[in-house]
Design an enzyme around this catalytic site. Structure first.
Site, PDB file in Angstrom:
ATOM      1  N   ASP A  39      21.042  -4.185   3.098  1.00  0.00           N
ATOM      2  CA  ASP A  39      20.950  -3.088   2.126  1.00  0.00           C
ATOM      3  C   ASP A  39      20.145  -1.907   2.678  1.00  0.00           C
ATOM      4  OD1 ASP A  39      21.413  -1.909  -0.403  1.00  0.00           O
ATOM      5  OD2 ASP A  39      19.433  -2.515  -1.084  1.00  0.00           O
ATOM      6  N   ALA A  91       0.834  -1.200   0.000  1.00  0.00           N
ATOM      7  CA  ALA A  91       0.000   0.000   0.000  1.00  0.00           C
ATOM      8  C   ALA A  91       0.869   1.250   0.000  1.00  0.00           C
ATOM      9  CB  ALA A  91      -0.916   0.006   1.221  1.00  0.00           C
ATOM     10  N   PHE A  92       0.427   2.267  -0.750  1.00  0.00           N
ATOM     11  CA  PHE A  92       1.150   3.535  -0.819  1.00  0.00           C
ATOM     12  C   PHE A  92       0.968   4.328   0.472  1.00  0.00           C
ATOM     13  CE2 PHE A  92       2.757   3.101  -4.860  1.00  0.00           C
ATOM     14  CZ  PHE A  92       3.235   4.291  -5.403  1.00  0.00           C
ATOM     15  N   GLU A 100      13.733   6.476   6.177  1.00  0.00           N
ATOM     16  CA  GLU A 100      12.809   7.590   5.991  1.00  0.00           C
ATOM     17  C   GLU A 100      11.948   7.775   7.229  1.00  0.00           C
ATOM     18  OE1 GLU A 100      10.554   7.817   2.393  1.00  0.00           O
ATOM     19  OE2 GLU A 100      12.092   6.794   1.208  1.00  0.00           O
TER      20      GLU A 100
END
Length: 406
Positions: A275, A207-208, A280
């Site tokens: 990685d 989901a965005f 964010e």
């Protein structure tokens, strides 16, 4: 093809444009994001959102901002350019919601070869799915809702996309399977294509989050970033006292940021993800906001190897949240064993089994290594110095929520 002239009759009306409903699950999910996490514990909205991601039809498909940055089609200053073997698409669903689609590139039983560097490893769709479930089990709630789905690449991508570049990378293989590949200036060839069977292709749908215009996010280099060259090393890899330097740097000197970094390291160690070059966070929640655990597709690559260097933030700083430690200790108990809880949770996904049994058992082994590292720190510095008494905040008020995607 000739277009026939058309005149509307006196009583003819144009079809009404579809309207955005305020009760859509993706909108309710985005409105529910608070400083405590992407969603509250036991969220019924997330459960419904997962079902919608599984079942709603797609109405459009396009490249993600990463791929558009490579093609020069957008100004994406904070985006890390991916390799050509990494392919993801944005699918818009019939309720106006958007999801990130990552196709299957590697079979579940395949381990990443020992000679592969972490920055050239495959992206695994099942790792994205498993990461969402593990993040929820750990009560972090920092991974967007993600589900597995069989996509008809012809009907649900090729026939609904308006992007001519995306249309141009579709082809039919000698085995009569419909395939497509990433379009970018390097490493993007038919050899790296993904193919349906003949049309159906496994993938993950995430989901965005709200758009950056409405809910700005910062992308910040990880203090324990790895070297992305074949022979280089970063300071933390050669200096065991590196954390002392980090503690002197704002905001790690006077906030929960360092504790959140250690949460992220624990999460990455459990999934085997090396990685994590950036993290964010939403700017609205300030320095003490939670870190988003995005892009987990390089996890669950090798079940037979435990990359203990991922735990460097914990072993070098010797500090951990009490709530995190209590959850880890609970999941080490026989009646709540992490592998058993994960196995049961992943059975809910349409692509189950999402992880092979060796990957599930590796979670138990790695959990013991985390607890061993904590015990070592306590033996050296004492529990009072190592275990931070973080307090559980109440759910944020409405005014403290981020805004939804436009």
């Amino acid at each position: 093809r000739r277009r026939r002239p058309h005149r509307e009759g006196p009583n003819a009306t144009a079809p009404a444009a579809p309207q955005l409903r305020p009760d859509t699950t993706w909108l309710r999910f985005q409105l529910g994001i608070s400083r405590d996490g992407l969603y509250p514990r036991g969220s019924a909205v997330v459960e419904q959102l997962v079902r919608d991601l599984q079942g709603l039809s797609t109405v459009s498909a396009d490249y993600s901002q990463d791929e558009k940055a490579l093609l020069g089609a957008c100004d994406c200053a904070q985006i890390v350019k991916p390799s050509g073997v990494h392919l993801k698409l944005v699918l818009r669903l019939q309720d106006f919601g958007k999801a990130m689609f990552k196709p299957m590139r590697q079979k579940r039983e395949e381990e990443t070869p020992e000679d592969f560097f972490y920055f050239v490893d495959f992206q695994r769709h099942n790792a994205e799915i498993a990461a969402f479930h593990l993040d929820r089990i750990l009560d972090f709630r920092r991974v967007p809702p993600t589900v597995g789905r069989l996509i008809n690449v012809t009907k649900e991508i090729l026939e609904v996309t308006k992007n001519e570049v995306l249309q141009s990378v579709f082809f039919v293989s000698p085995a009569s399977n419909v395939c497509f590949f990433a379009k970018c200036p390097y490493m993007c060839k038919t050899e790296y294509a993904v193919c349906g069977n003949p049309h159906l292709l496994e993938g993950s749908l995430s989901a965005f989050l709200p758009s950056l215009n409405l809910a700005p996010r910062l992308s910040i280099p990880n203090p324990w970033i790895r070297s992305y060259s074949f022979d280089g090393k970063e300071e933390w890899e050669v200096n065991p006292l590196y954390c002392n330097t980090v503690r002197e740097i704002y905001p790690y000197s006077n906030s929960n940021r360092l504790l959140n970094i250690i949460d992220m390291a624990i999460f990455d160690f459990l999934i085997g993800n090396m990685d994590r070059h950036h993290y964010e966070m939403f700017t609205k929640f300030g320095d003490d906001g939670f870190l988003l655990h995005l892009d987990n597709a390089r996890g669950f690559g090798r079940h037979s190897h435990d990359e203990t260097s991922i735990l460097a933030p914990l072993s070098q700083c010797c500090i951990i949240k009490r709530t995190t430690l209590l959850r880890l200790q609970l999941l080490a108990q026989p009646e709540y064993r992490l592998s058993d809880v994960m196995r049961e949770s992943l059975l809910q996904d349409p692509l189950a089994p999402v992880l092979t049994e060796p990957h599930l058992l590796a979670l138990d082994r790695r959990l013991q290594l985390i607890l061993k590292a904590v015990r070592s720190c306590i033996d050296t510095y004492g529990e009072g110095k190592v275990v931070a008494n973080d307090t559980t905040r109440l759910e944020a008020p409405t005014s403290d929520k981020v805004k939804p995607n436009g």
